[in-house]
Design a protein around this motif. Structure first.
Motif, PDB file in Angstrom:
ATOM      1  N   GLN A 118     -12.813   3.800  -3.995  1.00 25.51           N
ATOM      2  CA  GLN A 118     -12.184   5.080  -3.679  1.00 25.51           C
ATOM      3  C   GLN A 118     -10.893   5.217  -4.469  1.00 25.51           C
ATOM      4  O   GLN A 118     -10.094   4.290  -4.535  1.00 25.51           O
ATOM      5  N   GLN A 121      -5.095   8.624  -3.262  1.00 27.01           N
ATOM      6  CA  GLN A 121      -4.999  10.033  -2.910  1.00 27.01           C
ATOM      7  C   GLN A 121      -3.907  10.759  -3.670  1.00 27.01           C
ATOM      8  O   GLN A 121      -3.945  11.964  -3.791  1.00 27.01           O
ATOM      9  N   HIS A 148     -11.726  10.912   1.514  1.00 28.87           N
ATOM     10  CA  HIS A 148     -11.990   9.987   2.625  1.00 28.87           C
ATOM     11  C   HIS A 148     -13.349   9.325   2.504  1.00 28.87           C
ATOM     12  O   HIS A 148     -14.149   9.363   3.420  1.00 28.87           O
ATOM     13  N   GLY A 151     -13.455   6.148   4.988  1.00 25.84           N
ATOM     14  CA  GLY A 151     -12.463   6.076   6.047  1.00 25.84           C
ATOM     15  C   GLY A 151     -11.471   4.958   5.865  1.00 25.84           C
ATOM     16  O   GLY A 151     -10.477   4.866   6.581  1.00 25.84           O
ATOM     17  N   ASP A 152     -11.698   4.068   4.895  1.00 22.53           N
ATOM     18  CA  ASP A 152     -10.805   2.934   4.683  1.00 22.53           C
ATOM     19  C   ASP A 152      -9.411   3.368   4.256  1.00 22.53           C
ATOM     20  O   ASP A 152      -8.426   2.727   4.593  1.00 22.53           O
ATOM     21  N   ILE A 153      -9.323   4.456   3.508  1.00 19.71           N
ATOM     22  CA  ILE A 153      -8.022   4.876   2.992  1.00 19.71           C
ATOM     23  C   ILE A 153      -7.071   5.212   4.141  1.00 19.71           C
ATOM     24  O   ILE A 153      -5.864   5.010   4.029  1.00 19.71           O
ATOM     25  N   HIS A 154      -7.611   5.692   5.259  1.00 19.60           N
ATOM     26  CA  HIS A 154      -6.757   6.007   6.404  1.00 19.60           C
ATOM     27  C   HIS A 154      -6.132   4.739   6.984  1.00 19.60           C
ATOM     28  O   HIS A 154      -4.965   4.733   7.369  1.00 19.60           O
ATOM     29  N   ALA A 155      -6.897   3.658   7.016  1.00 17.66           N
ATOM     30  CA  ALA A 155      -6.362   2.384   7.502  1.00 17.66           C
ATOM     31  C   ALA A 155      -5.294   1.860   6.543  1.00 17.66           C
ATOM     32  O   ALA A 155      -4.255   1.344   6.971  1.00 17.66           O
ATOM     33  N   THR A 157      -3.431   3.719   4.568  1.00 17.16           N
ATOM     34  CA  THR A 157      -2.277   4.608   4.736  1.00 17.16           C
ATOM     35  C   THR A 157      -1.470   4.211   5.964  1.00 17.16           C
ATOM     36  O   THR A 157      -0.238   4.155   5.916  1.00 17.16           O
ATOM     37  N   ALA A 158      -2.156   3.942   7.078  1.00 16.23           N
ATOM     38  CA  ALA A 158      -1.465   3.538   8.302  1.00 16.23           C
ATOM     39  C   ALA A 158      -0.716   2.225   8.099  1.00 16.23           C
ATOM     40  O   ALA A 158       0.430   2.074   8.535  1.00 16.23           O
ATOM     41  N   ASN A 161       2.377   2.905   5.970  1.00 12.38           N
ATOM     42  CA  ASN A 161       3.412   3.571   6.764  1.00 12.38           C
ATOM     43  C   ASN A 161       4.094   2.598   7.721  1.00 12.38           C
ATOM     44  O   ASN A 161       5.311   2.655   7.920  1.00 12.38           O
TER      45      ASN A 161
END
Length: 179
Positions: A118, A121, A148, A151-155, A157-158, A161
């Motif tokens: 992926q 972003q 997305h 869905g790994d990119i959200h993890a 990103t979290a 952060n």
């Protein structure tokens, strides 16, 4: 693992893309395609269902157990596209990989499969666009790929952060506390 071209074409077949004299915009090309269900592709390539972890109808990850089930197949060639400085139009590793797969498969008639990670972003919201390629050399569905994939990119990103917040808190503590 290697598969003969005639076997690959018989199983997967060409996409039937109709080329136009003037290449339309990226979204027009992307939306004119009808992606094949990823399980159909997996079955045609001889991938057992237990090795496929679905992320919707058109995306999946493969479990490493696939290596055991395909160990008897003849090894193929591996080309790694890495370390490219993109052109001013943003043509880099992903576009090169997609174009290379198209050239090897459609032009040279070699059995070819591309594997992409992926993209980040950041470029998606900047000047150059995402890393889905462009014109007739792109990954579809483009929006899923760029934003997305699984869905790994959200993890990630979290986690990023959380790390930034921890560093900020530590810097604030050291600047304002005497302990």
């Amino acid at each position: 693992r290697w598969m003969s071209m005639s076997d690959l074409v018989a199983r997967v077949g060409p996409t039937g893309l109709k080329f136009l004299k003037k290449v339309p915009g990226d979204m027009v090309v992307a939306q004119s395609c009808t992606p094949v269900h990823i399980m159909e592709v997996a079955k045609k390539l001889g991938v057992n269902e237990e090795s496929v972890d679905l992320y919707g109808k058109h995306k999946a990850k493969l479990d490493l157990s696939i290596l055991e089930s395909m160990k008897e197949r003849k090894l193929g060639k591996y080309v790694c596209v890495t370390g490219i400085t993109p052109t001013p139009l943003g043509e880099g590793k992903s576009t090169t990989t997609v174009g290379l797969c198209q050239a090897l498969g459609a032009y040279l008639k070699k059995p070819t499969i591309g594997c992409l990670r992926q993209p980040s972003q950041g470029p998606t919201f900047g000047i150059k666009g995402g890393a889905a390629g462009g014109g007739y050399s792109q990954v579809v569905p483009m929006d899923d790929f760029n934003l997305h994939l699984t869905g790994d990119i959200h993890a990630i990103t979290a986690a990023n952060n959380l790390l930034a917040a921890q560093i900020d808190a530590r810097m604030f503590h050291e600047a304002t506390q005497s302990d």
